[in-house]
Scaffold this motif. Structure first.
Motif, short mmCIF file in Angstrom:
data_model
loop_
_atom_site.label_atom_id
_atom_site.label_comp_id
_atom_site.label_asym_id
_atom_site.label_seq_id
_atom_site.Cartn_x
_atom_site.Cartn_y
_atom_site.Cartn_z
N LYS A 101 30.33 61.19 47.27
CA LYS A 101 30.46 60.26 48.41
C LYS A 101 29.30 60.39 49.38
N TYR A 155 41.98 66.75 46.26
CA TYR A 155 42.43 65.94 45.12
C TYR A 155 43.43 66.67 44.24
N SER A 176 46.13 64.35 43.32
CA SER A 176 45.77 63.01 42.83
C SER A 176 45.89 62.97 41.31
N ASP A 184 43.52 58.10 39.34
CA ASP A 184 43.06 57.82 40.72
C ASP A 184 41.69 58.45 40.98
N GLU A 208 38.21 56.59 41.90
CA GLU A 208 37.46 56.89 43.12
C GLU A 208 36.00 57.22 42.78
N ASP A 239 34.32 53.91 42.07
CA ASP A 239 34.15 53.13 43.30
C ASP A 239 32.87 53.48 44.05
N GLN A 240 32.31 54.67 43.78
CA GLN A 240 31.08 55.07 44.46
C GLN A 240 29.82 54.49 43.78
#
Ligand code: F0G
Length: 481
Positions: free
Chosen positions: A206, A240, A243, A247, A251, A254-255
């Motif tokens: 991230k 996490y 998680s 998921d 994630e 998504d980055q």
């Protein structure tokens, strides 16, 4: 998945039944000596018939599931518009959340297309660590690969849970040096293959994403081992711990602006995939796909493998599937370290790795210690590993060896193929070899291709060490072992 025993030990336990098996055999040591000699001490050139355990790679050698095999029977072999392609699209949308995707024949085909589209002469391509084919493609396109890891990434004995992290300060330095326009993209590799299958953390990814967004630089993720990286995040990154693998995978994706993968690893098929949410990237890929791979709805893959990839993408988000290989690797690494073998720690995805410079300190890098260890281990066990060291680096423009950061003998653990007993056997033979390490000598090339020489190059054993090693082994175990 691990099971806790009454004595407190935790063992990896298979969450599947073995219904189909493939025979293997242990060729006697004399046959192994002849085979490795004929293979030029390059384990890539051994034949399957001469192997007991094939731990060369986890690429295309995994056990497929019943549902994957069943899906292959209903694949649609149309040249264009096949239904299998659309089923893959549904899986890509559900698991990755990406609208656009193309199949390619394997991971390096994706790297080729990436290089073609993004990498221009004079460009920098920063990454957490290179992979052999990645570096070859990006450099052939005129780019310069920068590996910007933290110092600890190269410490083979460590408790750092995320040695695959990229160093953001060094990324900022590169952006200052090159400017946005000369950085093709930033590449993150899930469980950095060449430094021991070490994961990155989501916090680090991230941070990379944040910096890249600020400077308008695309983030590309090599997702070949994404389910293993996601599982290790679940185990090691507190945020996490609760998680699901699905998921975490989502994630990670998504980055990214674009992701690609060799389907031969986490998804347990033979093929590759590129996926993105950006139509402009897809349009560029679409233009080149028919030139290098095939029509867009098959991209060089067989429709059977496309069907199975759709199933494999979903299955790899199952905790029991994602954990199957890392848990056995952890067991294997424990077996090695408890016997005093310098295995790479912490355990990662993909393989158990042995630090050959620590195992064979008397062999200089110019004589390829990791190659020597891979050849010697095959000789005393019938298990085939892979050299991941200086042989895996090509020479520089002046013809000099480029010494690798690490000299690793990689022992891959294909998914759902081997058992704890196999791991104990290999650890035991490594322990024997470690006691007799002075018998192992160096190697020198006598046949050497200019690019990716590790695949087909041939070497000879200096001072006939392999014969002496075989004799010592026979004295302890007999001819048949
Ligand atoms: N990226 C990573 C991280 C890989 O590990 C590989 C292949 C590739 C890309 C290239 O994919 O083989 O499908 O063309 N790794 C294999 C290995 C060869 O043995 O580790 P490919």
């Amino acid at each position: 998945m691990k099971a806790k025993l009454t004595d407190g030990r935790e063992i990896p336990i298979e969450m599947h039944k073995v219904r189909v098996i493939q025979r293997t055999q242990l060729p006697p040591v004399g046959q192994r000596l002849q085979a490795i000699e004929e293979a030029g001490y390059n384990t890539f050139l051994l034949r399957s018939r001469d192997l007991f355990l094939d731990m060369l790679t986890d690429s295309g050698t995994n056990a497929m599931s019943d549902n994957q095999l069943a899906s292959m029977m209903v694949s649609d072999d149309a040249y264009a518009g096949g239904e299998s392609y659309y089923k893959l699209g549904e899986a890509v949308r559900d698991v990755f959340g990406c609208e656009y995707y193309v199949p390619v024949h394997q991971g390096r085909a994706a790297e080729h297309l990436l290089a073609k589209i993004f990498v221009k002469p004079g460009h920098a391509v920063p990454m957490n660590y290179h992979f052999t084919t990645t570096k070859a493609h990006f450099e052939m396109a005129g780019g310069k690969v920068y590996e910007i890891y933290f110092e600890e990434a190269l410490q083979t004995s460590s408790s750092n849970p995320f040695k695959g992290n990229l160093n953001p300060d060094r990324l900022l330095d590169l952006i200052r040096e090159y400017g946005r326009d000369k950085i093709s993209f930033v590449r993150m590799e899930a469980t950095t293959n060449l430094i021991g299958g070490q994961p990155f953390s989501l916090a680090n990814l991230k941070e990379v994403r944040r910096i890249c967004s600020q400077h308008d630089i695309p983030v590309v993720i090599d997702c070949s081992l994404i389910s293993e990286n996601a599982y290790l995040i679940n185990r090691r990154e507190a945020a996490y711990a609760n998680s699901s693998i699905g998921d975490i995978v989502r994630e990670i994706i998504d980055q990214a602006d674009l992701v690609y993968l060799s389907g031969r690893k986490s998804t347990c098929v033979r093929g590759g995939l590129m996926a993105t949410r950006h139509k402009e990237y897809f349009d560029q890929l679409k233009a080149w796909l028919p030139v290098y791979e095939g029509f867009i709805t098959y991209g060089g893959m067989s429709s059977k493998e496309i069907e199975a990839m759709a199933v494999g993408l979903r299955e790899m988000t199952d905790y029991n599937v994602a954990s199957s290989s890392p848990d056995l690797i952890e067991y294997f690494v424990d077996q090695m370290t408890s016997r005093g073998i310098p295995a790479v720690t912490p355990p990662g995805g993909l393989a158990g790795h042995v630090d050959a410079m620590k195992f064979l300190p008397h062999i200089p890098q110019s004589q390829y210690p990791a190659g020597c260890l891979a050849a010697a281990l095959y000789l005393v066990s019938g298990a085939r590993g892979m050299e991941r060291g200086t042989i895996s680096m090509d020479r520089d423009a002046e013809g000099r060896d480029v010494f690798s950061d690490l000299e690793l003998c990689r022992l891959a653990v294909p998914r759902r193929v081997y058992s704890c007993a196999h791991m104990e056997y290999v650890a035991d033979r490594l322990a024997w070899l470690h006691k007799h390490r002075d018998l192992v000598g160096g190697l020198e090339f006598y046949e050497e291709p200019p690019v990716l020489r590790f695949f087909t190059g041939r070497l000879r054993a200096l001072n006939n060490w392999s014969r002496k090693l075989a004799d010592a082994f026979i004295a302890d175990f007999g001819e048949g072992a």
